[in-house]
Enzyme design. Structure first.
Site, PDB file in Angstrom:
ATOM      1  N   ASP A 111      -7.482   9.710 -41.911  1.00  0.00           N
ATOM      2  CA  ASP A 111      -7.752  11.083 -42.576  1.00  0.00           C
ATOM      3  C   ASP A 111      -6.642  11.110 -43.599  1.00  0.00           C
ATOM      4  O   ASP A 111      -5.534  11.185 -43.542  1.00  0.00           O
ATOM      5  CB  ASP A 111      -7.704  12.180 -41.441  1.00  0.00           C
ATOM      6  CG  ASP A 111      -7.735  13.488 -41.819  1.00  0.00           C
ATOM      7  OD1 ASP A 111      -8.189  13.560 -43.496  1.00  0.00           O
ATOM      8  OD2 ASP A 111      -7.719  14.466 -41.062  1.00  0.00           O
ATOM      9  N   GLU A 124      19.355  -1.049 -52.481  1.00  0.00           N
ATOM     10  CA  GLU A 124      19.354  -1.882 -51.302  1.00  0.00           C
ATOM     11  C   GLU A 124      17.977  -2.966 -51.507  1.00  0.00           C
ATOM     12  O   GLU A 124      17.772  -3.733 -50.453  1.00  0.00           O
ATOM     13  CB  GLU A 124      19.049  -1.012 -49.976  1.00  0.00           C
ATOM     14  CG  GLU A 124      17.655  -0.093 -50.313  1.00  0.00           C
ATOM     15  CD  GLU A 124      17.410   0.511 -48.977  1.00  0.00           C
ATOM     16  OE1 GLU A 124      17.468  -0.056 -47.933  1.00  0.00           O
ATOM     17  OE2 GLU A 124      17.501   1.808 -48.963  1.00  0.00           O
ATOM     18  N   CYS A 140      19.828   3.919 -48.413  1.00  0.00           N
ATOM     19  CA  CYS A 140      19.550   5.114 -49.529  1.00  0.00           C
ATOM     20  C   CYS A 140      20.599   5.983 -49.951  1.00  0.00           C
ATOM     21  O   CYS A 140      20.636   6.640 -50.946  1.00  0.00           O
ATOM     22  CB  CYS A 140      18.487   5.961 -48.972  1.00  0.00           C
ATOM     23  SG  CYS A 140      16.873   5.040 -48.411  1.00  0.00           S
ATOM     24  N   THR A 175       4.716   4.942 -46.878  1.00  0.00           N
ATOM     25  CA  THR A 175       5.894   5.469 -47.264  1.00  0.00           C
ATOM     26  C   THR A 175       6.732   4.700 -48.315  1.00  0.00           C
ATOM     27  O   THR A 175       7.831   4.787 -48.609  1.00  0.00           O
ATOM     28  CB  THR A 175       6.830   6.013 -46.136  1.00  0.00           C
ATOM     29  OG1 THR A 175       7.483   4.831 -45.425  1.00  0.00           O
ATOM     30  CG2 THR A 175       6.099   7.206 -45.458  1.00  0.00           C
ATOM     31  N   SER A 188      14.270   6.822 -36.722  1.00  0.00           N
ATOM     32  CA  SER A 188      14.807   7.079 -38.089  1.00  0.00           C
ATOM     33  C   SER A 188      14.758   8.636 -38.356  1.00  0.00           C
ATOM     34  O   SER A 188      15.795   9.112 -39.153  1.00  0.00           O
ATOM     35  CB  SER A 188      14.133   6.180 -39.250  1.00  0.00           C
ATOM     36  OG  SER A 188      12.968   6.843 -39.509  1.00  0.00           O
ATOM     37  N   HIS A 242      17.316  13.753 -49.520  1.00  0.00           N
ATOM     38  CA  HIS A 242      16.782  12.541 -49.594  1.00  0.00           C
ATOM     39  C   HIS A 242      15.488  12.439 -48.887  1.00  0.00           C
ATOM     40  O   HIS A 242      15.362  13.266 -47.955  1.00  0.00           O
ATOM     41  CB  HIS A 242      17.653  11.546 -48.757  1.00  0.00           C
ATOM     42  CG  HIS A 242      16.995  10.160 -48.461  1.00  0.00           C
ATOM     43  ND1 HIS A 242      16.541   9.426 -49.474  1.00  0.00           N
ATOM     44  CD2 HIS A 242      16.541   9.447 -47.412  1.00  0.00           C
ATOM     45  CE1 HIS A 242      15.735   8.416 -48.991  1.00  0.00           C
ATOM     46  NE2 HIS A 242      15.756   8.488 -47.693  1.00  0.00           N
ATOM     47  N   LYS A 284      11.223  18.930 -42.635  1.00  0.00           N
ATOM     48  CA  LYS A 284      12.104  19.079 -41.214  1.00  0.00           C
ATOM     49  C   LYS A 284      13.430  19.179 -41.630  1.00  0.00           C
ATOM     50  O   LYS A 284      14.057  19.898 -40.484  1.00  0.00           O
ATOM     51  CB  LYS A 284      11.753  17.494 -40.783  1.00  0.00           C
ATOM     52  CG  LYS A 284      10.408  17.038 -40.454  1.00  0.00           C
ATOM     53  CD  LYS A 284      10.274  15.735 -39.725  1.00  0.00           C
ATOM     54  CE  LYS A 284       8.702  15.104 -39.640  1.00  0.00           C
ATOM     55  NZ  LYS A 284       8.201  15.788 -38.359  1.00  0.00           N
ATOM     56  N   ASN A 343       8.834   6.641 -51.647  1.00  0.00           N
ATOM     57  CA  ASN A 343      10.182   6.363 -51.438  1.00  0.00           C
ATOM     58  C   ASN A 343      10.862   5.693 -52.458  1.00  0.00           C
ATOM     59  O   ASN A 343      10.309   4.615 -52.493  1.00  0.00           O
ATOM     60  CB  ASN A 343      10.389   5.785 -49.969  1.00  0.00           C
ATOM     61  CG  ASN A 343      11.902   6.245 -49.491  1.00  0.00           C
ATOM     62  OD1 ASN A 343      12.799   6.426 -50.246  1.00  0.00           O
ATOM     63  ND2 ASN A 343      12.072   5.843 -48.467  1.00  0.00           N
ATOM     64  N   SER A 401      19.991   4.682 -44.052  1.00  0.00           N
ATOM     65  CA  SER A 401      19.792   4.600 -42.537  1.00  0.00           C
ATOM     66  C   SER A 401      21.072   3.481 -42.303  1.00  0.00           C
ATOM     67  O   SER A 401      21.529   2.851 -43.450  1.00  0.00           O
ATOM     68  CB  SER A 401      18.476   3.779 -42.390  1.00  0.00           C
ATOM     69  OG  SER A 401      17.412   4.625 -42.415  1.00  0.00           O
TER      70      SER A 401
END
Ligand code: HMG
Length: 385
Positions: free
Chosen positions: A30, A80, A112, A153, A202, A234, A243, A273, A305
């Protein structure tokens, strides 16, 4: 104390773009899962003659055209997506930009997070030598396996920042909160061109790192939540910023205006990203889309990370607003050439053969291109100007 911070910044991305609606239709998802569920519309995708060097140099070129090269004695490249185990990507960028030999050049890595380490190193250098300038470039290509949950992503882009005394955009404040925790949430082993990731872990690790860095900021005597006008985060995908903001408001016990979430996500929604560049693409979007931030405090949350994070703050300079900047970024985003899913999948699967000379096809319209490999050494050229 002399104010030090971001004097100018510019964004660059790739030749190609993939619409996430196109991807969703092809894989039976979707489209709202991507558009609303993770908050992404598009992802940038490099052509075979593009990489972090070409994007980084393209982001930095207008900064040098506007501000000159006088005083630049340090070039820090945060990435990275390293192209060599030994040589810093910045050395190619230094040559492409025609910088003088009297420059120290180095590459920084910690997922990152590294652009923030580069920015803080720049602030440190300039505290001692305020007559100098530091060119900080964050550039990355985010790659996950085809058909994996991480696929929507992906993305690619670069942000270049000229860091100086008496900055015209954002003064970085001296106190920040830092946090390191050994966690296997996301990494890219040496033998892999795509990242290994535990998506759910993560997200938890990111949020724990946010509260950890915030608590350290408070312990160091940093500002309270109420004195921060906007926060940029970030953004591996823009829903993550939402979030994060909810978690921070709960943790710190305060209200945070939601407006900055929307404005700070305008570029990231379309880039995907950009790993090290992501937070600073979000800062660029905020500065380009809000006109009343002069003299106000902004918070920046940087997460890499593995994991290392930092919560820093800055004061927006008077006269920072410039509508030309937003127009330039939109032109760069709109100029990307859309890919069909079959073309994207073929491009994604293409790897450079090892140990032989290679010439890349001429695709990019950017000012710099990766021309291929000779005698195992990467070759670049300036295509315009
Ligand atoms: P997933 O399993 O495909 O997605 O992976 P999901 O099922 O968890 O759904 C995602 C969201 O979409 C959910 O919302 C669903 O409810 C919603 P949430 O509960 O999270 O609010 N959803 C819908 N919404 C509207 N309409 C629908 C619909 N269906 C579902 N029809 C995941 C998602 C992000 C885990 C995956 O893409 C992934 O693994 N990405 C890579 C890892 C990543 O980005 N992690 C972020 C934190 S780590 C970080 O930031 C560091 C990093 O940048 C690397 C570095 O530091 O170098 C990654």
């Amino acid at each position: 104390m002399t104010p030090i911070g971001i004097h100018d910044l510019e964004l660059a991305t790739t030749h190609h773009v993939l619409s996430l609606t196109t991807l969703a239709e092809a894989n039976g998802t979707d489209p709202d899962k991507y558009r609303l569920g993770i908050g992404q519309d598009e992802m940038s995708m490099p052509a075979p003659d593009e990489d972090i060097v070409t994007m980084g140099a393209a982001a930095a070129l207008p900064l040098l055209e506007r501000n000159g090269i006088e005083g630049i004695r340090t070039l820090l490249v945060a990435t990275e997506s390293g192209l060599d185990q030994s040589k810093a990507a910045g050395v190619w960028i230094h040559q492409l930009l025609g910088l003088p030999a009297g420059v120290r050049t180095v590459e920084l890595k910690q997922a990152c997070y590294s652009a923030t380490a580069a920015l803080q190193a720049a602030v440190g250098i300039l505290s001692r030598s305020p007559q100098e300038k530091v060119l900080v470039i964050a550039a990355d290509v985010a790659r996950y396996e085809l058909d994996s949950p991480g696929e929507p992503t992906q993305g690619a882009g670069a942000v270049a920042m000229l860091v100086s005394a008496n900055p015209a955009l954002v003064e970085i404040e001296p106190v920040s909160g830092v946090h390191t925790a050994d966690v296997d949430d996301f990494w890219r082993p040496n033998d892999s061109s795509t990242a290994v990731v535990d998506g759910a872990l993560s997200i938890r690790a990111y949020l724990d790192a946010l509260t950890g860095a915030w608590d350290d900021l408070a312990a160091q005597g940093g500002p309270d939540l109420g004195s921060i006008e906007r926060i940029v985060y970030h953004q591996p995908f823009t829903k993550m910023a939402k979030k994060a903001q909810q978690r921070l408001a709960r943790h710190a016990g305060g209200e945070i205006a939601a407006d900055g979430l929307e404005t700070g996500s305008v570029y990231n929604r379309r880039l995907g990203n950009t790993y090290a560049a992501s937070l600073y693409a979000s800062l660029a979007a905020l500065l380009d889309h809000e006109q009343d931030l002069a003299g106000k405090r902004v918070g920046l949350f940087s997460y890499g990370s593995g994991s290392v994070s930092e919560f820093l703050t800055g004061i927006v300079a008077p006269g920072y607003a410039d509508s030309a900047r937003a127009r330039r970024v939109l032109e760069v985003l709109d100029a990307r050439v859309p890919l069909e899913v079959a073309e994207y999948r073929e491009l994604h699967a293409t790897e450079l053969p090892s140990g032989v000379d290679v010439q890349t096809p001429r695709v990019t319209k950017a000012p710099f291109r990766f021309t291929g490999i000779q005698g195992r050494a990467r070759q670049y050229e300036r295509t315009s100007g």
